[in-house]
Motif scaffolding. Structure first.
Motif, mmCIF file in Angstrom:
data_model
loop_
_atom_site.group_PDB
_atom_site.id
_atom_site.type_symbol
_atom_site.label_atom_id
_atom_site.label_comp_id
_atom_site.label_asym_id
_atom_site.label_seq_id
_atom_site.Cartn_x
_atom_site.Cartn_y
_atom_site.Cartn_z
ATOM 1 N N TYR A 198 -15.098 3.842 1.323
ATOM 2 C CA TYR A 198 -14.389 3.076 2.343
ATOM 3 C C TYR A 198 -12.992 2.787 1.816
ATOM 4 O O TYR A 198 -12.829 2.237 0.729
ATOM 5 C CB TYR A 198 -15.119 1.754 2.637
ATOM 6 N N PHE A 199 -11.984 3.209 2.566
ATOM 7 C CA PHE A 199 -10.593 3.054 2.170
ATOM 8 C C PHE A 199 -9.925 2.033 3.085
ATOM 9 O O PHE A 199 -10.115 2.068 4.295
ATOM 10 C CB PHE A 199 -9.853 4.388 2.286
ATOM 11 N N MET A 200 -9.131 1.153 2.513
ATOM 12 C CA MET A 200 -8.409 0.184 3.330
ATOM 13 C C MET A 200 -7.100 -0.186 2.664
ATOM 14 O O MET A 200 -7.038 -0.345 1.431
ATOM 15 C CB MET A 200 -9.240 -1.081 3.553
ATOM 16 N N GLY A 201 -6.055 -0.302 3.467
ATOM 17 C CA GLY A 201 -4.760 -0.744 2.981
ATOM 18 C C GLY A 201 -4.284 -1.935 3.784
ATOM 19 O O GLY A 201 -4.489 -2.002 4.997
ATOM 20 N N ARG A 202 -3.688 -2.909 3.099
ATOM 21 C CA ARG A 202 -3.158 -4.095 3.764
ATOM 22 C C ARG A 202 -1.719 -4.276 3.330
ATOM 23 O O ARG A 202 -1.415 -4.215 2.140
ATOM 24 C CB ARG A 202 -3.986 -5.314 3.372
ATOM 25 N N GLY A 203 -0.807 -4.456 4.265
ATOM 26 C CA GLY A 203 0.582 -4.627 3.905
ATOM 27 C C GLY A 203 1.406 -5.214 5.030
ATOM 28 O O GLY A 203 0.915 -5.397 6.152
ATOM 29 N N PRO A 204 2.689 -5.501 4.755
ATOM 30 C CA PRO A 204 3.574 -6.069 5.763
ATOM 31 C C PRO A 204 4.029 -5.068 6.819
ATOM 32 O O PRO A 204 4.577 -5.442 7.847
ATOM 33 C CB PRO A 204 4.767 -6.571 4.934
ATOM 34 N N LYS A 205 3.809 -3.774 6.566
ATOM 35 C CA LYS A 205 4.149 -2.749 7.551
ATOM 36 C C LYS A 205 3.307 -1.523 7.269
ATOM 37 O O LYS A 205 2.671 -1.404 6.221
ATOM 38 C CB LYS A 205 5.639 -2.385 7.506
ATOM 39 N N THR A 206 3.282 -0.593 8.214
ATOM 40 C CA THR A 206 2.448 0.594 8.069
ATOM 41 C C THR A 206 3.122 1.606 7.167
ATOM 42 O O THR A 206 4.348 1.613 6.991
ATOM 43 C CB THR A 206 2.181 1.232 9.451
ATOM 44 N N ALA A 207 2.315 2.496 6.586
ATOM 45 C CA ALA A 207 2.814 3.541 5.704
ATOM 46 C C ALA A 207 3.275 4.727 6.521
ATOM 47 O O ALA A 207 2.914 4.899 7.681
ATOM 48 C CB ALA A 207 1.737 3.953 4.708
ATOM 49 N N SER A 208 4.098 5.574 5.898
ATOM 50 C CA SER A 208 4.612 6.766 6.581
ATOM 51 C C SER A 208 3.613 7.902 6.518
ATOM 52 O O SER A 208 2.698 7.906 5.711
ATOM 53 C CB SER A 208 5.935 7.191 5.926
ATOM 54 N N ALA A 209 3.796 8.898 7.382
ATOM 55 C CA ALA A 209 2.885 10.047 7.440
ATOM 56 C C ALA A 209 3.572 11.277 6.873
ATOM 57 O O ALA A 209 4.781 11.318 6.680
ATOM 58 C CB ALA A 209 2.467 10.305 8.896
ATOM 59 N N SER A 210 2.783 12.314 6.575
ATOM 60 C CA SER A 210 3.312 13.566 6.048
ATOM 61 C C SER A 210 3.379 14.612 7.150
ATOM 62 O O SER A 210 2.709 14.494 8.176
ATOM 63 C CB SER A 210 2.424 14.067 4.899
ATOM 64 N N THR A 211 4.190 15.641 6.950
ATOM 65 C CA THR A 211 4.286 16.730 7.908
ATOM 66 C C THR A 211 3.661 17.986 7.335
ATOM 67 O O THR A 211 3.455 18.093 6.132
ATOM 68 C CB THR A 211 5.763 17.010 8.250
ATOM 69 N N ALA A 212 3.355 18.926 8.198
ATOM 70 C CA ALA A 212 2.665 20.137 7.755
ATOM 71 C C ALA A 212 3.616 21.259 7.412
ATOM 72 O O ALA A 212 3.242 22.190 6.719
ATOM 73 C CB ALA A 212 1.706 20.599 8.851
ATOM 74 N N ILE A 213 4.856 21.213 7.871
ATOM 75 C CA ILE A 213 5.827 22.267 7.596
ATOM 76 C C ILE A 213 7.034 21.642 6.904
ATOM 77 O O ILE A 213 7.601 20.670 7.382
ATOM 78 C CB ILE A 213 6.294 22.978 8.878
ATOM 79 N N CYS A 214 7.410 22.195 5.776
ATOM 80 C CA CYS A 214 8.557 21.673 5.033
ATOM 81 C C CYS A 214 9.578 22.793 4.891
ATOM 82 O O CYS A 214 9.260 23.881 4.428
ATOM 83 C CB CYS A 214 8.119 21.185 3.643
ATOM 84 N N ALA A 215 10.805 22.552 5.318
ATOM 85 C CA ALA A 215 11.856 23.564 5.257
ATOM 86 C C ALA A 215 13.042 23.057 4.459
ATOM 87 O O ALA A 215 13.392 21.885 4.531
ATOM 88 C CB ALA A 215 12.313 23.942 6.664
ATOM 89 N N THR A 216 13.645 23.930 3.663
ATOM 90 C CA THR A 216 14.824 23.577 2.880
ATOM 91 C C THR A 216 15.904 24.621 3.050
ATOM 92 O O THR A 216 15.621 25.765 3.361
ATOM 93 C CB THR A 216 14.468 23.454 1.381
#
Length: 216
Positions: A198-216
């Motif tokens: 069971y995973f849980m996070g508590r904080g003052p704001k939500t965390a960011s998400a990752s993307t599936a395609i990374c371009a440089t």
């Protein structure tokens, strides 16, 4: 979800880039690329041939494409796994018949002990400042999942007490959420007697998400 495939939009967004990393949660061992990688490579091939409906580009504008597999065997995709992308290209390894011998485009694996594994040397945290994360490990039927849900409910009640005490409102005049809780139980369909997390996070704001395609 990607049909019809947006070939023109993909080519317009990625043309001229030096590198493109495509992460997919699958590994089709007998194919030259995984599904999304095939579609993107096909789109660029059509664009180089000036197929109607696609931007016409030169061969020099086609980026170097890296295809990667992650999350195999239901493994978690962790921040350290994502940071491993900066270690590309992957280390040398014996030729793999399906990909390394029949295509010039590199293939790598994240989060699995594998000859083509790319391992990051950092373990960054995506939690916002002031956040706390907890994880319960137990056996199905012992109450760990219920305990985690109760903990999340208690934090939600605490949030209610805070905005009632301080009269906090958001921009729309609604009670302000001052404690963000993100929880996720993990267990199989068999449940009882099987390993559970069971995973849980508590904080003052939500965390960011990752993307599936990374371009440089």
């Amino acid at each position: 979800m990607i049909r019809p495939f947006p070939e023109a939009a993909i080519v317009a967004a990625l043309k001229g880039k030096k590198n493109v990393i495509i992460l997919e949660r699958t590994d089709e061992a007998l194919s030259g690329d995984n599904p999304l990688g095939r579609d993107i490579r096909t789109a660029f091939s059509k664009a180089v041939q000036s197929v109607e409906g696609l931007p016409s580009i030169s061969l020099a504008e086609v980026p170097k494409i890296y295809g990667g597999s992650y999350g195999l065997g239901s493994r978690d995709f962790r921040p350290s796994t994502s940071s491993a992308r900066s270690s590309l290209p992957p280390p040398a390894a014996p030729a793999r018949t399906a990909r390394q011998l029949r295509t010039a485009f590199p293939f790598f694996v994240l989060g699995v002990d594998h000859p083509y594994a790319v391992i990051g040397d950092e373990t960054p945290s995506l939690l916002p400042e002031g956040a706390v994360a907890v994880r319960f490990h137990s056996i199905g039927g012992w109450g760990a999942i219920t305990t985690g849900k109760n903990l999340g409910a208690i934090l939600g009640d605490l949030n209610d007490l805070i905005y009632q005490r301080d009269g906090l409102k958001d921009s729309l005049g609604n009670p302000k959420e001052v404690i963000h809780v993100s929880a996720n139980p993990k267990y199989g369909s068999e449940k009882k007697g099987a390993p559970t997390s069971y995973f849980m996070g508590r904080g003052p704001k939500t965390a960011s998400a990752s993307t599936a395609i990374c371009a440089t």
